[in-house]
Design an enzyme around this catalytic site. Structure first.
Site, PDB file in Angstrom:
ATOM      1  N   GLY A 137       0.813  -1.204   0.000  1.00 43.02           N
ATOM      2  CA  GLY A 137       0.000   0.000   0.000  1.00 43.02           C
ATOM      3  C   GLY A 137       0.850   1.259   0.000  1.00 43.02           C
ATOM      4  N   SER A 138       0.360   2.281   0.683  1.00 40.74           N
ATOM      5  CA  SER A 138       0.962   3.607   0.566  1.00 40.74           C
ATOM      6  C   SER A 138       2.343   3.745   1.196  1.00 40.74           C
ATOM      7  CB  SER A 138       0.021   4.651   1.182  1.00 40.74           C
ATOM      8  OG  SER A 138      -1.163   4.751   0.418  1.00 40.74           O
TER       9      SER A 138
END
Length: 664
Positions: free
Chosen positions: A293-294
């Site tokens: 993810g981020s």
């Protein structure tokens, strides 16, 4: 008269000849049998004699001790009682089985079957409690014996269970370090040989085998027990609070690659590993792959800085929250307009990260991600590490490169993420993570020491400094990681909230991997900490569910490393833990109790003075005296019940321990 005498003489000769022939035949038969016994039946008869009179019992070796970095014992071996029998000498197996069954807690039928075997040796029970051993002795049964065997004990139950692993009944390592370092930890195996004389008495021909067989070598780990305990506690609390399926957390020193703590949930108790499903043994921090993810946006920013294709003042249009690329629409959590690189990292814009990656190009992105170690093992000295998945740049379509920019379409392990962030914290220099600090011989002299190993430089010091400033903004007002702050120090880090892949394809709308990873103090990093929760319920944003646990773990780690104290005194560097060479000469506590006096007191039924003794010493004393013991805390004994000199109670001993830095 003459003929009659002649007939008598002839008959006498016949009888003598017949008798001679008879004795000759008997003699020849005896000779033939003797030859048969000596030449043809010799080995079979010898085997029978040895089976009935000579017994050989294989004794388990004593495994070496596993210490944490401050020389506290995480795994020890103590002597316990094991019970075996010689079925060949048992006249009534059913009676023996009937008497032993309630003591050993085993079915009488099963015991009778083993006691009736055509063998000279069978185990009945391994490593039993002192109470069971004493009750067995009191039965006074023939051909039932008790010997001392080392038993592996993990004094702090599930602490660091996934790192330590466990060993089995035969003293062979089965999981974790116990397995991967089995050749180092495993002591020398011995056998006890005994014979039975004509009166049925047992004589041990090798009694020295019973006297403390030599231990294997010892391990000093880089783990810090206090930091490990806090990491496990706060990770478990976060998993429970957010009803997550599982969790992972790692604490590492960026300058050396030393792993100070590594935790996974659910945990298991290695003292009773057979009561858990095998899935619980897995060290998820090195075996489990997930899409980051981020948190991956940090490496997009690193690639942008290294490529020189993106300036710090350049802005990117974040399309107010929706952007179509390759037939798909990329969304942001909040609508943003024009953002610079640092702002994209701060607010965690998917669209902004994808456009930055587009400006860098697939080959530049791929080269930087490989340089940070993704798609390849870190080389950590733990078994079962996964490689991760990073497909070659030539296979990336525009939409796939956009997805990779915000952490989809790529799989990593937690240890890979920690190593990569540690490289940023270390001024762009990547170090190899490791959990073994040193190997000691039986005299506690250093055999091998693990030196910090540089892997490569992944970015320049100036680029690492600039990226650190961007990551610091994540925990500042307006960033996504404000709950990860560790005042009064600045924290550099990144939140991650990644959709999980559905088994049938596509991404789940309800299941997420939520994480926060960062380092502190940002200006002079001492610890990199990562917290990852698998499928939290309710709240699922990484900054919300993982950020607070990061803050609590990092605060304990910095406190244990002396960073708070040094900061209060205005000193820049925290004190270091003892190295393995110092361990070899570690002084004992100021007032250790006398082991000889403790043994004497126990023999007289009195409570000994245990002050200053290590838990390992207490456990051995209690095992020798067949006395139960309960312990709280770790380190060395600071309180005990009953008090020294009092009559030993049936409940045994209770001790409280506290950390010290004395030798073991």
């Amino acid at each position: 008269m003459r003929p009659r005498q002649t007939n008598y003489s002839s008959w006498l000769r016949v009888r003598l000849v017949a008798l001679g022939v008879f004795f000759l035949v008997v003699f020849l038969a005896l000779v033939a049998r003797a030859v048969d016994l000596q030449l043809f039946e010799r080995q079979r008869l010898r085997d029978i004699a040895e089976r009935e009179s000579i017994r050989q019992v294989d004794l388990s070796p004593r495994r070496g001790i596993i210490f944490d970095r401050n020389h506290e014992e995480l795994a020890v071996s103590i002597d316990t009682d094991s019970i075996y029998a010689n079925p060949l000498g048992i006249a009534d197996p059913a009676r023996h089985a009937r008497l032993l069954a309630p003591v050993l807690g085993q079915p009488a039928g099963e015991l009778a079957k083993r006691l009736g075997a055509e063998r000279a040796f069978v185990w009945l029970a391994r490593r039993v409690s002192p109470e069971v051993a004493e009750k067995t002795r009191q039965l006074g049964l023939d051909e039932i014996y008790i010997l001392r065997e080392p038993k592996r004990i993990y004094p702090y139950s599930d602490l660091a269970c996934h790192v330590l692993g466990f060993s089995g009944l035969d003293a062979r390592g089965l999981e974790g370090l116990e397995r991967s370092q089995d050749q180092i930890l495993r002591g020398q195996a011995k056998s006890l040989t005994s014979v039975r004389d004509a009166l049925g008495r047992t004589i041990h021909l090798t009694p020295e085998a019973l006297l403390n067989p030599p231990e294997g070598n010892h391990l000093i780990l880089t783990l810090d027990k206090q930091i490990q305990y806090a990491t496990e506690r706060y990770l478990a609390e976060a998993v429970t609070k957010h009803r997550a399926k599982a969790g992972q957390a790692i604490v590492m020193s960026p300058q050396t690659g030393e792993i100070l703590a590594m935790a996974s949930t659910p945990a298991f108790n290695p003292n009773a590993f057979d009561k858990y499903a095998k899935d619980a043994y897995r060290n998820r921090a090195i075996t489990d792959l997930y899409e980051p993810g981020s948190t991956f946006k940090a490496f997009v920013a690193a690639a942008a800085l290294a490529s020189h294709r993106v300036s710090l003042s350049q802005t990117f249009d974040c399309e107010h929250g929706q952007w179509r690329i390759g037939g798909r629409i990329i969304h942001d959590t909040h609508p943003y307009g024009m953002l610079r690189l640092a702002e994209i990292v701060k607010v965690s814009s998917n669209i902004g990260a994808a456009k930055v990656a587009q400006a860098i190009g697939a080959e530049g992105m791929y080269a930087m991600l490989r340089n940070f170690g993704f798609g390849q093992p870190t080389g950590v000295d733990l078994p079962g590490e996964a490689r991760g998945v990073l497909r070659p740049a030539r296979t990336w379509r525009p939409v796939e490169m956009a997805n990779i920019a915000f952490g989809q379409g790529v799989s990593v392990t937690a240890i890979q993420m920690v190593q990569a962030f540690a490289a940023v914290a270390n001024g762009g220099v990547m170090m190899r993570p490791h959990v073994i600090q040193a190997v000691l011989d039986k005299h506690h002299q250093v055999v091998r020491e693990t030196r910090p190993q540089m892997v490569r430089r992944v970015m320049s010091q100036d680029e690492a400094r600039e990226l650190t400033r961007m990551l610091m903004s994540v925990t500042e007002d307006g960033g996504t990681g404000t709950l990860a702050r560790v005042g009064p120090f600045a924290v550099a880090g990144k939140t991650g909230t990644a959709q999980k892949v559905n088994p049938g394809g596509g991404y789940s709308k309800t299941d997420y991997m939520s994480s926060f990873i960062g380092f502190a103090p940002a200006e002079d990093p001492k610890a990199v900490v990562m917290v990852l929760l698998d499928t939290p319920r309710g709240q699922y944003y990484g900054g919300v569910v993982a950020g607070p646990a990061f803050s609590r773990i990092a605060r304990v780690a910095l406190s244990e490393m002396g960073v708070f104290e040094m900061a209060a005194q205005g000193q820049p560097n925290a004190p270091q833990a003892k190295g393995p060479a110092q361990f070899a000469q570690s002084p004992p506590p100021a007032r250790p109790a006398s082991l000889a006096q403790a043994r004497q007191a126990l023999a007289q039924g009195a409570t000994p003075d245990l002050g200053g003794l290590s838990l390992r010493q207490v456990l051995r004393l209690a095992a020798d005296a067949h006395c139960p013991v309960t312990a709280q805390g770790w380190g060395r004994v600071v309180r005990q019940s009953p008090t020294p000199g009092a009559k030993l109670s049936p409940g045994g001993l209770s001790v409280q321990l506290a950390p010290t830095h004395g030798g073991a």
